[in-house]
Design a protein around this motif. Structure first.
Motif, short mmCIF file in Angstrom:
data_model
loop_
_atom_site.label_atom_id
_atom_site.label_comp_id
_atom_site.label_asym_id
_atom_site.label_seq_id
_atom_site.Cartn_x
_atom_site.Cartn_y
_atom_site.Cartn_z
N GLN A 291 -4.81 6.77 15.04
CA GLN A 291 -3.78 7.05 14.03
C GLN A 291 -2.41 6.51 14.44
N PRO B 158 -3.12 8.26 0.73
CA PRO B 158 -2.41 7.61 1.85
C PRO B 158 -1.42 6.53 1.42
N GLN B 159 -1.37 6.20 0.14
CA GLN B 159 -0.47 5.13 -0.31
C GLN B 159 0.97 5.58 -0.46
N GLY C 237 2.40 7.14 4.55
CA GLY C 237 1.43 6.06 4.54
C GLY C 237 2.03 4.69 4.30
N HIS D 95 -2.25 5.09 9.84
CA HIS D 95 -2.20 6.47 10.31
C HIS D 95 -3.27 7.36 9.68
N PHE D 96 -3.33 7.40 8.36
CA PHE D 96 -4.19 8.40 7.73
C PHE D 96 -5.66 8.03 7.77
#
Length: 282
Positions: free
Chosen positions: A61, A113-114, A118, A124-125
């Motif tokens: 991550q 996550p967008q 993110g 990361h996600f």
């Protein structure tokens, strides 16, 4: 308190508890525990027969330019706090346990996550979703507790559990703050004295937004500009993002008309700090 360092030992421990008809609460962490983590353990302890804590700084991550190598660690103190909090087992794997030399599988979500973190942390996600999926399969919890300070992470875990049909109840623990309002975080350890004084800008900016909304301001662009100007009046600060969005979809909104999430990330010195709050129009 049992300390388990391999996946096989952790799975065997959990399977044995399940055979005895016992339930398991689980708090996954990257260690360097503080009162915020302990509050999650306090939530989990009365909900199940067993309380499991994991400590693993998950490399997938972190992007190459982030603080993986410098992430703070104090395992002895973590274990002491865990025992005092009533933890019955600690899962303490290393990287080789979680990701073998031929590891190929990753978990990604399409939309959540967008947004928010993110955008500036694109890997990361995916790393979070992958490691939490693995931890759920290893620990086999009935309940898992995550802090609301990482609001986007909590939303992603809830969506993942729903989509992948995990039979696990997900609970969000409230943000635990220092006396001056700063949200507790392991990364606060990076702050110098001067930077620590500036770090209160996040919680105070949220308070400013709440005040302006109470005064009738509804325009999100206007509110965000005020917050950014306020934050940048503090030394050592750089705004990553300030977003006002729908609390379930995380999609940005332009006018505050219903319960809304305000979330922000601010670089204070070397530390990237996050905070959030739910606000309403009344």
């Amino acid at each position: 308190m049992d300390i388990l360092k391999t996946k096989a030992d952790m799975q065997a421990w959990s399977a044995d508890k399940k055979r005895q008809g016992k339930t398991i609460s689980f708090v996954p962490t990257m260690g360097y525990l503080h009162k915020g983590h302990v509050s999650l353990l306090d939530i989990g302890r009365p909900l199940s027969d067993e309380l499991v804590l994991s400590i693993f700084v998950n490399p997938t991550q972190f992007s190459p330019d982030e603080d993986l190598d410098a992430y703070p660690s104090n395992t002895a103190n973590d274990l002491d706090l865990a025992q005092k909090a009533g933890v019955t087992a600690v899962f303490l794997p290393d990287k080789s346990q979680m990701y073998g030399p031929d590891y190929q599988t990753h978990v990604f979500l399409d939309h959540l996550p967008q947004y928010l973190c993110g955008r500036s942390r694109p890997v990361h996600f995916g790393g979070v979703a992958t490691v939490v999926t693995k931890l759920f399969n290893i620990v086999m919890p009935d309940v898992a507790i995550f802090g609301k300070k990482d609001f986007q992470q909590l939303a992603i875990i809830r969506q993942m559990v729903k989509d992948l049909d995990f039979n696990i109840r997900i609970i969000g623990g409230e943000i635990i703050r220092e006396e001056d309002g700063l949200a507790m975080s392991s990364r606060n350890a990076y702050l110098t004295t001067a930077q620590r004084a500036s770090a209160v800008c996040l919680s105070r900016a949220i308070s400013l937004l709440k005040q302006r909304v109470a005064q009738g301001v509804r325009s999100v662009p206007d509110l965000v500009r005020e917050m950014e100007t306020f934050i940048l009046s503090f030394d050592h600060t750089r705004v990553d993002y300030i977003e006002v969005c729908h609390p379930r979809t995380l999609e940005p909104v332009e006018i505050i008309q219903a319960e809304t999430l305000v979330a922000l990330a601010v670089q204070v010195g070397k530390s990237r700090l996050i905070d959030n709050a739910l606000i309403g129009p009344s």
